[in-house]
Design a protein around this motif. Structure first.
Motif, PDB file in Angstrom:
ATOM      1  N   ILE A  44       0.825  -1.198   0.000  1.00  0.00           N
ATOM      2  CA  ILE A  44       0.000   0.000   0.000  1.00  0.00           C
ATOM      3  C   ILE A  44       0.868   1.260   0.000  1.00  0.00           C
ATOM      4  N   GLU A  45       2.093   1.161   0.516  1.00  0.00           N
ATOM      5  CA  GLU A  45       3.004   2.308   0.485  1.00  0.00           C
ATOM      6  C   GLU A  45       3.361   2.689  -0.948  1.00  0.00           C
ATOM      7  N   ASP A  46       3.471   1.676  -1.832  1.00  0.00           N
ATOM      8  CA  ASP A  46       3.754   1.965  -3.239  1.00  0.00           C
ATOM      9  C   ASP A  46       2.559   2.650  -3.900  1.00  0.00           C
ATOM     10  N   VAL A  47       1.363   2.218  -3.529  1.00  0.00           N
ATOM     11  CA  VAL A  47       0.148   2.856  -4.048  1.00  0.00           C
ATOM     12  C   VAL A  47       0.107   4.315  -3.606  1.00  0.00           C
ATOM     13  N   ALA A  48       0.371   4.534  -2.318  1.00  0.00           N
ATOM     14  CA  ALA A  48       0.364   5.896  -1.791  1.00  0.00           C
ATOM     15  C   ALA A  48       1.418   6.756  -2.484  1.00  0.00           C
ATOM     16  N   GLY A  49       2.570   6.160  -2.781  1.00  0.00           N
ATOM     17  CA  GLY A  49       3.624   6.901  -3.465  1.00  0.00           C
ATOM     18  C   GLY A  49       3.200   7.361  -4.845  1.00  0.00           C
ATOM     19  N   ALA A  50       2.485   6.487  -5.563  1.00  0.00           N
ATOM     20  CA  ALA A  50       1.996   6.863  -6.893  1.00  0.00           C
ATOM     21  C   ALA A  50       0.976   7.990  -6.794  1.00  0.00           C
ATOM     22  N   ILE A  51       0.090   7.901  -5.801  1.00  0.00           N
ATOM     23  CA  ILE A  51      -0.906   8.955  -5.618  1.00  0.00           C
ATOM     24  C   ILE A  51      -0.229  10.275  -5.234  1.00  0.00           C
TER      25      ILE A  51
END
Length: 245
Positions: A44-51
């Motif tokens: 989920i940290e990677d998802v947050a990074g993209a956002i």
């Protein structure tokens, strides 16, 4: 992100999907972008990074999660503050009350109930004689099976009695009850019919006194809903995490 081919939340795919959204919507920004189902293959940290990257470009203003687990929400919010959480929540299914709503309140996260009318059940449109067509997912939910529906209709009778008491419609009672739970709860009704939309909007005119809300909640607590909202296989395939099953 969720696609017809499954759960794909790789950062490159998120950014590609957002570009497509902007083009189709003919806009330069998305006010609130959701990860509608958790992708177990992508932290989920990677998802947050993209956002966060998309926010830096002004293409996304806020982000939210749907049907996530508590730890996923905590990790996501620590990485990039989450604006809103989506989940099914209604008089028919009150699963978020135990842990998810308290966490949202603790972290200052808004909550957006989908299916606030219990996929039509709370409007009184479904009774013991209703038969669901093939392809209607309610046909696979045991809470709507003939064996459990007769019992669960006690909830509909309660909602109808309050509609008569408040001189309004069952749908407005169900929505007004949700609005009365917390000031940061904003339901999505999902209707496709104008008449239903207008009916739903007027739920904001239904006000419960403290005593009325206490009485309604006490009556609701006395009705145990039988059956499950999702078949186990569907829950797994759709990425619904354990705390919201």
């Amino acid at each position: 992100m969720t696609t017809l081919t499954g759960l794909i939340s790789r950062p490159d795919h998120i950014k590609l999907a957002v570009e497509g959204m902007l083009k189709r919507l003919r806009t330069d920004r998305i006010d609130l972008l959701y990860q509608h189902r958790v992708d177990p293959q992508v932290p989920i940290e990677d998802v947050a990074g993209a956002i966060k990257d998309l926010m830096g470009q002004g293409k996304v203003l806020h982000w939210g999660l749907s049907e996530m687990g508590l730890q996923t929400l905590r990790r996501a919010h620590a990485e990039l503050p989450v604006t809103a959480v989506q989940s099914e929540y209604s008089m028919l299914w009150r699963g978020p009350e135990k842990e998810v709503l308290p966490l949202c309140q603790e972290q200052g996260i808004g909550f957006v109930p989908w299916s606030p009318l219990g996929v039509g059940f709370l409007t009184g449109a479904i009774d013991e004689m209703t038969r669901f067509a093939d392809g209607d997912f309610r046909k696979t939910e045991t809470r709507f099976s003939p064996e459990t529906r007769a019992h669960n209709l006690a909830l509909v009778r309660l909602v109808k009695s309050w509609a008569e008491r408040k001189q309004t419609t069952p749908a407005r009672i169900a929505l007004a009850w949700l609005l009365a739970q917390k000031p940061w709860i904003v339901p999505i009704t999902g209707t496709t019919q104008m008449a239903h939309l207008l009916d739903n909007i007027d739920a904001t005119e239904v006000i419960f006194s403290v005593d009325e809300l206490e009485a309604l909640n006490a009556a609701l607590a006395g009705i145990a809903i039988l059956g499950e909202r999702l078949p186990p296989a569907v829950a797994v395939l759709s990425g619904v995490e354990a705390p919201l099953k």
